[in-house]
Design an enzyme around this catalytic site. Structure first.
Site, PDB file in Angstrom:
ATOM      1  CE  LYS A  63      -1.948   2.836   2.777  1.00  0.00           C
ATOM      2  NZ  LYS A  63      -2.017   4.000   1.890  1.00  0.00           N
ATOM      3  CD  GLU A  81      13.237   0.641   9.566  1.00  0.00           C
ATOM      4  OE1 GLU A  81      13.655   1.557  10.297  1.00  0.00           O
ATOM      5  OE2 GLU A  81      13.861  -0.414   9.398  1.00  0.00           O
ATOM      6  CD  GLU A 114       9.918  12.606  11.940  1.00  0.00           C
ATOM      7  OE1 GLU A 114       8.796  12.150  12.174  1.00  0.00           O
ATOM      8  OE2 GLU A 114      10.802  11.971  11.340  1.00  0.00           O
TER       9      GLU A 114
HETATM   10  P1  NAD Z   1       1.932   8.063   8.169  1.00  0.00           P
HETATM   11  O1  NAD Z   1       2.217   7.297   9.398  1.00  0.00           O
HETATM   12  O2  NAD Z   1       0.857   9.072   8.208  1.00  0.00           O
HETATM   13  O3  NAD Z   1       1.545   7.076   6.960  1.00  0.00           O
HETATM   14  C1  NAD Z   1       2.376   6.045   6.540  1.00  0.00           C
HETATM   15  C2  NAD Z   1       1.556   5.013   5.791  1.00  0.00           C
HETATM   16  O4  NAD Z   1       0.655   4.391   6.701  1.00  0.00           O
HETATM   17  C3  NAD Z   1       0.689   5.579   4.660  1.00  0.00           C
HETATM   18  O5  NAD Z   1       0.664   4.666   3.583  1.00  0.00           O
HETATM   19  C4  NAD Z   1      -0.670   5.657   5.312  1.00  0.00           C
HETATM   20  O6  NAD Z   1      -1.720   5.592   4.386  1.00  0.00           O
HETATM   21  C5  NAD Z   1      -0.661   4.436   6.192  1.00  0.00           C
HETATM   22  N1  NAD Z   1      -1.589   4.484   7.327  1.00  0.00           N
HETATM   23  C6  NAD Z   1      -2.081   5.587   7.953  1.00  0.00           C
HETATM   24  N2  NAD Z   1      -2.931   5.223   8.928  1.00  0.00           N
HETATM   25  C7  NAD Z   1      -2.960   3.864   8.943  1.00  0.00           C
HETATM   26  C8  NAD Z   1      -3.633   2.907   9.740  1.00  0.00           C
HETATM   27  N3  NAD Z   1      -4.453   3.259  10.738  1.00  0.00           N
HETATM   28  N4  NAD Z   1      -3.437   1.597   9.497  1.00  0.00           N
HETATM   29  C9  NAD Z   1      -2.591   1.211   8.511  1.00  0.00           C
HETATM   30  N5  NAD Z   1      -1.935   2.073   7.714  1.00  0.00           N
HETATM   31  C10 NAD Z   1      -2.114   3.397   7.931  1.00  0.00           C
HETATM   32  O7  NAD Z   1       3.332   8.676   7.762  1.00  0.00           O
HETATM   33  P2  NAD Z   1       3.662   9.648   6.547  1.00  0.00           P
HETATM   34  O8  NAD Z   1       3.164  11.002   6.948  1.00  0.00           O
HETATM   35  O9  NAD Z   1       3.254   9.081   5.253  1.00  0.00           O
HETATM   36  O10 NAD Z   1       5.268   9.615   6.544  1.00  0.00           O
HETATM   37  C11 NAD Z   1       6.033  10.425   7.339  1.00  0.00           C
HETATM   38  C12 NAD Z   1       6.590   9.681   8.535  1.00  0.00           C
HETATM   39  O11 NAD Z   1       7.305   8.535   8.141  1.00  0.00           O
HETATM   40  C13 NAD Z   1       7.594  10.478   9.334  1.00  0.00           C
HETATM   41  O12 NAD Z   1       7.304  10.397  10.704  1.00  0.00           O
HETATM   42  C14 NAD Z   1       8.925   9.818   9.050  1.00  0.00           C
HETATM   43  O13 NAD Z   1       9.900   9.977  10.003  1.00  0.00           O
HETATM   44  C15 NAD Z   1       8.537   8.419   8.857  1.00  0.00           C
HETATM   45  N6  NAD Z   1       9.533   7.706   8.063  1.00  0.00           N
HETATM   46  C16 NAD Z   1      10.375   6.806   8.687  1.00  0.00           C
HETATM   47  C17 NAD Z   1      11.346   6.127   7.968  1.00  0.00           C
HETATM   48  C18 NAD Z   1      12.263   5.134   8.616  1.00  0.00           C
HETATM   49  O14 NAD Z   1      12.822   4.325   7.926  1.00  0.00           O
HETATM   50  N7  NAD Z   1      12.400   5.129   9.923  1.00  0.00           N
HETATM   51  C19 NAD Z   1      11.474   6.348   6.617  1.00  0.00           C
HETATM   52  C20 NAD Z   1      10.623   7.270   6.004  1.00  0.00           C
HETATM   53  C21 NAD Z   1       9.645   7.917   6.755  1.00  0.00           C
END
Ligand code: NAD
Length: 451
Positions: free
Chosen positions: A154, A229, A354
């Site tokens: 996804k 992650e 962050e």
């Molecule tokens: P997010 O947590 O909002 O979304 C990430 C993914 O999860 C999206 O595909 C979203 O649709 C899905 N999602 C959202 N709610 C969900 C639920 N209830 N159940 C299942 N899936 C769900 O994050 P974002 O805003 O897309 O990305 C930014 C964040 O990602 C930042 O905090 C960043 O630090 C983190 N990030 C971490 C790494 C790492 O490797 N540690 C790498 C890249 C990004």
């Protein structure tokens, strides 16, 4: 269940419309992946390896098209977008060596032999954020497929286009139907269903710490395997004995790359007190030179933020004292110039949270112990940099900082053949490198009696 429009963040124009899969459609695709698993797990190791190499080769052929999509969909610079497409091919090639090398062990026992197997898990759900759509997808699906699992992926709502294209490329490369399925849609529908569906045996989630926490709790119901992650607030620590010119020249890229929307962004800058003014003067020159422009230009070092919402979140941090800024285009698009903030102390919001934008918070430190203490004063622990000419100090500080990926006299965190992941609330488990396959297999122990 309808569709939604994907927006180009550089121009605010619509790129295309994308289907929102419903829960019923998601269930049907998971069921299809489950059926495909029965044959995929039995594909001979050499044949599975060849299919992954073919997938890698098709990705390489399409690198320009993939990069062009990422520039339009995500505002990534041309240089980054090409690197990201190549990273998918590299990760596929790296793990294409795995099917023939998934060794078990033979353990001495009386009255027979004892052997272990690394068995695939079944269907693996990979949930990807919007900041690095291609690499983060590849880090999940490549080792997963290599180990004999089927993948449902996804992408994030904002950035689904390269994932959709990777699904088409996989098909062209001969990956059988149902083995790798991209399911676009909402996190609360498709992503949440991955967590609750009993046929999905593992979740690989990259995203925010808050959503990661809820996914981990959801996985507990079925004792579902999970790799997380999550966020970061990494420190870039500059000692007085460092090559200050080099550290200052490289510091903008360490935090403003991908407009700061990088989990590894060094968004806390710690500078030893006695070189603070010298460093900041050199850093200012480097920040002013940092090229924020149309990401399709080869010279671009930074593009726009992903969305209006992200722009509003990031600008809410700009109430603190600003030391200096870089520049950014005016007009349409979610453009924000790089900002350097002087944190009042470690309680400053910009120091603790962050931000996920082109904002760095700066503080001075007294000595080595103070640097380590300040670096570790965070719930996160993903990456970080240490700049010093003293090798022993570099080693001591690298061992002292609680973080999964550190660089000494460098800001690079990611190599596909070395482990990647976070300490503390930055994550759980490791991706990439030789050990990632353990996260996509179960060890089975079998005893054969000779009696
Ligand atoms: P997010 O947590 O909002 O979304 C990430 C993914 O999860 C999206 O595909 C979203 O649709 C899905 N999602 C959202 N709610 C969900 C639920 N209830 N159940 C299942 N899936 C769900 O994050 P974002 O805003 O897309 O990305 C930014 C964040 O990602 C930042 O905090 C960043 O630090 C983190 N990030 C971490 C790494 C790492 O490797 N540690 C790498 C890249 C990004």
């Amino acid at each position: 269940m309808g569709s939604y429009s994907v927006i180009n963040p550089s121009t605010e124009t619509v790129v295309t419309d994308v289907h929102l899969h419903s829960e019923a459609e998601t269930d049907a695709l998971i069921a299809k992946a489950g059926s495909a698993y029965e044959s995929w797990r039995k594909v001979a190791p050499g044949e599975r390896a060849a299919l992954l190499r073919s997938f890698a080769s098709e990705v390489s052929k399409e690198r320009e098209a993939l990069a062009e999509l990422e520039i339009r969909n995500s505002g990534h610079t041309r240089g980054n977008a090409l690197w990201e497409a190549d990273n998918v091919a590299n990760v596929l090639n790296y793990y294409s060596a795995a099917p023939e090398r998934l060794f078990g062990r033979q353990i001495p026992v009386p009255s027979g032999i004892d052997v272990t197997f690394k068995e695939p898990l079944g269907v693996v759900g990979v949930i990807v954020p919007w900041n690095f759509p291609m690499p983060i997808a590849g880090w999940g699906f490549a080792p997963s497929l290599a180990a004999g699992n089927c993948v449902v992926l996804k992408p994030a709502e904002y950035t689904p286009l390269t994932a959709i294209k990777l699904g088409e490329i996989a098909k062209k490369a001969g990956i059988p139907d149902g083995v790798f399925t991209v399911i676009t849609g909402k996190g609360s529908v498709v992503g949440a269903r991955f967590v609750t569906h009993p046929a999905v045996r593992k979740i690989v989630f990259t995203g925010s710490t808050s959503v990661g926490r809820s996914i981990m709790a959801g996985c507990a119901d079925q004792v579902k395997r999970v790799t997380l992650e999550l966020g970061g607030k990494s420190a870039n620590i500059i000692f007085a004995d460092a090559d200050v010119d080099k550290a200052a020249a490289n510091a903008p890229g360490a935090v403003f790359d991908n407009a700061g929307q990088d989990c590894c962004a060094r968004s806390r800058l710690l500078v030893e007190k006695r070189i603070f003014d010298e460093f900041m003067a050199k850093f200012e020159v480097a920040v002013k030179k940092f090229r924020v422009e149309d990401p399709s230009l080869a010279s671009a070092e930074m593009g726009p933020l992903i969305s209006r919402k992200q722009f509003e979140t990031v600008t809410s941090y700009l109430e603190e004292r600003v030391a200096f800024t870089g520049s950014a285009p005016n007009g349409k698009g979610f453009w924000l110039a790089p900002h350097v903030l002087l944190a009042k102390d470690t309680s400053a919001r910009s120091w603790r949270e962050e931000i996920f934008g082109p904002v760095v918070s700066v503080l001075a430190f007294e000595d080595e112990a103070d640097a380590i203490r300040k670096a570790n004063d965070s719930e996160y622990g993903l990456s970080g940099s240490i700049w010093t000419r003293d090798l022993a100090r570099g080693l001591r500080v690298a061992r002292g900082v609680e973080s999964g990926n550190l660089s000494v006299n460098s800001n690079s965190s990611v190599r596909y053949w070395t482990p990647f992941g976070g300490f503390k609330q930055s994550g759980l488990g490791r991706e990439l490198g030789p050990d990632a396959l353990d996260a996509f297999t179960e060890v089975k122990n079998v005893f054969f009696s000779n009696e």
